[in-house]
Design an enzyme around this catalytic site. Structure first.
Site, mmCIF file in Angstrom:
data_model
loop_
_atom_site.group_PDB
_atom_site.id
_atom_site.type_symbol
_atom_site.label_atom_id
_atom_site.label_comp_id
_atom_site.label_asym_id
_atom_site.label_seq_id
_atom_site.Cartn_x
_atom_site.Cartn_y
_atom_site.Cartn_z
ATOM 1 N N GLY A 11 -13.020 51.145 -3.048
ATOM 2 C CA GLY A 11 -12.426 50.534 -1.864
ATOM 3 C C GLY A 11 -10.976 50.930 -1.669
ATOM 4 O O GLY A 11 -10.199 50.977 -2.623
ATOM 5 N N THR A 134 -7.478 48.694 -7.824
ATOM 6 C CA THR A 134 -8.505 47.774 -7.335
ATOM 7 C C THR A 134 -7.855 46.496 -6.849
ATOM 8 O O THR A 134 -6.953 45.965 -7.500
ATOM 9 C CB THR A 134 -9.569 47.404 -8.393
ATOM 10 O OG1 THR A 134 -10.440 46.419 -7.860
ATOM 11 C CG2 THR A 134 -8.970 46.883 -9.675
ATOM 12 N N ILE A 135 -8.295 45.996 -5.698
ATOM 13 C CA ILE A 135 -7.749 44.726 -5.211
ATOM 14 C C ILE A 135 -8.301 43.552 -6.005
ATOM 15 O O ILE A 135 -7.736 42.464 -5.978
ATOM 16 C CB ILE A 135 -8.018 44.518 -3.708
ATOM 17 C CG1 ILE A 135 -9.511 44.330 -3.421
ATOM 18 C CG2 ILE A 135 -7.437 45.650 -2.880
ATOM 19 C CD1 ILE A 135 -9.800 43.785 -2.035
ATOM 20 N N ASP A 136 -9.400 43.761 -6.734
ATOM 21 C CA ASP A 136 -10.020 42.671 -7.494
ATOM 22 C C ASP A 136 -9.244 42.312 -8.756
ATOM 23 O O ASP A 136 -9.480 41.259 -9.356
ATOM 24 C CB ASP A 136 -11.453 43.038 -7.890
ATOM 25 C CG ASP A 136 -12.382 43.115 -6.693
ATOM 26 O OD1 ASP A 136 -12.137 42.380 -5.711
ATOM 27 O OD2 ASP A 136 -13.337 43.901 -6.718
ATOM 28 N N MET A 178 -12.704 38.283 -0.971
ATOM 29 C CA MET A 178 -13.400 39.239 -1.838
ATOM 30 C C MET A 178 -13.230 38.891 -3.313
ATOM 31 O O MET A 178 -12.212 38.347 -3.723
ATOM 32 C CB MET A 178 -12.899 40.662 -1.586
ATOM 33 C CG MET A 178 -13.506 41.313 -0.362
ATOM 34 S SD MET A 178 -12.966 43.045 -0.203
ATOM 35 C CE MET A 178 -14.033 43.576 1.135
ATOM 36 N N ARG A 180 -16.334 39.672 -6.456
ATOM 37 C CA ARG A 180 -17.718 39.440 -6.869
ATOM 38 C C ARG A 180 -17.789 38.756 -8.232
ATOM 39 O O ARG A 180 -18.560 37.827 -8.441
ATOM 40 C CB ARG A 180 -18.468 40.773 -6.916
ATOM 41 C CG ARG A 180 -19.957 40.657 -7.221
ATOM 42 C CD ARG A 180 -20.630 42.015 -7.147
ATOM 43 N NE ARG A 180 -20.689 42.514 -5.792
ATOM 44 C CZ ARG A 180 -21.721 42.359 -4.964
ATOM 45 N NH1 ARG A 180 -22.781 41.681 -5.368
ATOM 46 N NH2 ARG A 180 -21.686 42.848 -3.752
ATOM 47 N N GLU A 235 -16.320 35.291 -2.754
ATOM 48 C CA GLU A 235 -17.644 35.757 -2.345
ATOM 49 C C GLU A 235 -18.648 35.693 -3.493
ATOM 50 O O GLU A 235 -19.857 35.623 -3.270
ATOM 51 C CB GLU A 235 -17.562 37.197 -1.834
ATOM 52 C CG GLU A 235 -17.154 38.209 -2.900
ATOM 53 C CD GLU A 235 -17.101 39.637 -2.390
ATOM 54 O OE1 GLU A 235 -17.279 39.845 -1.170
ATOM 55 O OE2 GLU A 235 -16.870 40.547 -3.204
ATOM 56 N N ARG A 296 -7.857 44.408 2.473
ATOM 57 C CA ARG A 296 -7.667 45.562 1.584
ATOM 58 C C ARG A 296 -6.506 46.472 1.999
ATOM 59 O O ARG A 296 -5.755 46.929 1.146
ATOM 60 C CB ARG A 296 -8.952 46.396 1.529
ATOM 61 C CG ARG A 296 -10.097 45.688 0.879
ATOM 62 C CD ARG A 296 -11.153 46.607 0.335
ATOM 63 N NE ARG A 296 -11.681 47.563 1.285
ATOM 64 C CZ ARG A 296 -12.924 48.040 1.245
ATOM 65 N NH1 ARG A 296 -13.747 47.603 0.300
ATOM 66 N NH2 ARG A 296 -13.347 48.919 2.112
#
Length: 402
Positions: A11, A134-136, A178, A180, A235, A296
């Site tokens: 992403g 990564t934004i996560d 966002m 997961r 999410e 993002r």
């Protein structure tokens, strides 16, 4: 003379181009480097030999691109297996690439690991470096990952606005963020709070089991207390058996090309939770949003700390490859109250692994974060964070109805 190849995967983020430009400009400083290439659309572009000569790009334009969000080289969601990586290596070998830099997250780091192993098997001299993104914020070993601070800044600011709106016209507001498996980005919503009764009043993370009945009870209690409720939901929330709530409540489930259930992209989770509230609690003013892709690469909402560190991890990747002559993954360490340092770790340390929020960042209630998390995140958001103010409640005494 040596050739360098740089690619971007996964992403896009608001600062991934800083890492790309950092690697390009740092590579061009070394006398042994003859050419610097970029691959269009990540590893897919490598296999298809869609390469761009970045040696010819002006420094000025590279700097302009560095300050532009999203992946300037394009990206890919391909998750290479051994056969795919062998095809990547064939292209790298055919183009006589000496240094391979891949900017990405968990899957990208694993790709670099496999390509590195293929080069060693073939006794081919090539340095392979993974540059984190990564934004996560779910790369292990790293204190945090470039891309996350800017996305977190967006989430925090978005909830400041949502809370102000909800305060003016009270009701229930849900936003799906966002994440997961890791809840860092959703938890960033808490940094938008200033006053004790500010939202988000409830924060739901994938690190904790989600129970619909408990959720409804939490919402009712919040409404009884404040007359309104702002909710941040990851999410990836799931039940005690690990089944995503989006799947549990949905009648039809969409899947992506890799078989992963579409969680926030459809807006379904927010809609379903809103419907549960309307049906079970009888509240009419309920609204749900899904931040989706907008968080993002949102231009104009970028952390200056994130920009600097994303540039530096690109530069350090080149330095480690040239000076230390090692393969690996660049990681960020936190030093002091806030400063950062960088080191190179073996690819297998990071490859394919996922970091989640530690328990000390999550409140005992399971619906809030701790001060430890706030102290962790605040310096990453950078300078110039906006602030919200209120009118003081200097009420005029009633005359007709004292």
């Amino acid at each position: 003379m040596a050739k360098v190849l740089i690619a971007q995967g996964g992403g896009p983020t608001a600062v991934i181009n800083q890492s790309m430009v950092g690697a390009v400009l740092e590579s061009r400083k070394f006398n042994n480097v003859d050419l610097v290439y970029g691959a269009f659309h990540g590893v897919r572009g490598i296999v298809d030999e869609e390469l761009l000569d970045l040696t010819q790009e002006t420094t000025h334009n590279l700097e302009m691109v560095a300050n532009t969000p999203s992946s300037a080289l394009g990206s890919t969601r391909d998750k290479p297996d051994l056969k795919y990586c062998q095809e990547i290596f064939k292209v790298l070998q055919a183009h006589e690439i000496s240094y391979f830099f891949y900017i990405g997250g968990n899957d990208s780091s694993d790709t670099v690991r496999i390509v590195s192993e293929e080069a060693r098997k073939a006794d081919y001299a090539m340095r392979c470096i993974h540059i984190p993104k990564t934004i996560d914020n779910d790369l292990v070993v790293n204190d945090h990952t470039p891309g996350f601070p800017s996305a977190a800044r967006f989430v925090a600011q978005a909830f400041i606005g949502a809370n102000l709106d909800n305060s003016a016209l009270p009701g229930i507001y849900i936003a799906v963020v966002m994440g997961r498996h890791a809840g860092f980005l959703t938890a960033a919503s808490a940094l938008g709070k200033k006053f004790p009764d500010d939202g988000p009043h409830l924060i739901y993370l994938p690190e904790r089991v989600f129970n619909v009945e408990k959720f409804l009870a939490d919402v009712k209690a919040t409404m009884d207390r404040y007359g309104r409720c702002v909710i941040a939901v990851s999410e990836g929330i799931h039940d005690e058996e690990g089944v995503p709530i989006a799947v549990k409540l949905a009648k039809n489930v969409e899947q992506d090309a890799h078989g992963n259930v579409q969680l926030s992209g459809t807006g379904a989770l927010a809609d379903m939770l809103c419907e549960e509230i309307r049906t079970k609690l009888g509240v009419k003013r309920v609204r749900g949003d899904t931040f989706g892709y907008v968080q993002r690469s949102f231009i104009g909402c970028v952390s200056d700390v994130d920009q600097r560190e994303a540039r530096e991890v690109g530069e350090k990747a080149v330095q480690y490859a040239m000076w230390d002559d090692n393969d690996g993954s660049v990681v960020i360490d936190r030093t002091g109250f806030y400063s950062s340092d960088y080191r190179l770790v073996p690819l297998e340390t990071v490859a394919g692994k996922t970091k989640v929020m530690p328990d000390e960042f999550i409140a005992d209630s399971g619906t809030d974060v701790t001060d430890a998390f706030r102290l962790y995140l605040r310096p990453l958001l950078g300078s110039g964070m906006p602030d919200a103010y209120r009118l003081r409640q200097n009420l005029v005494p009633r005359v007709l109805n004292p």
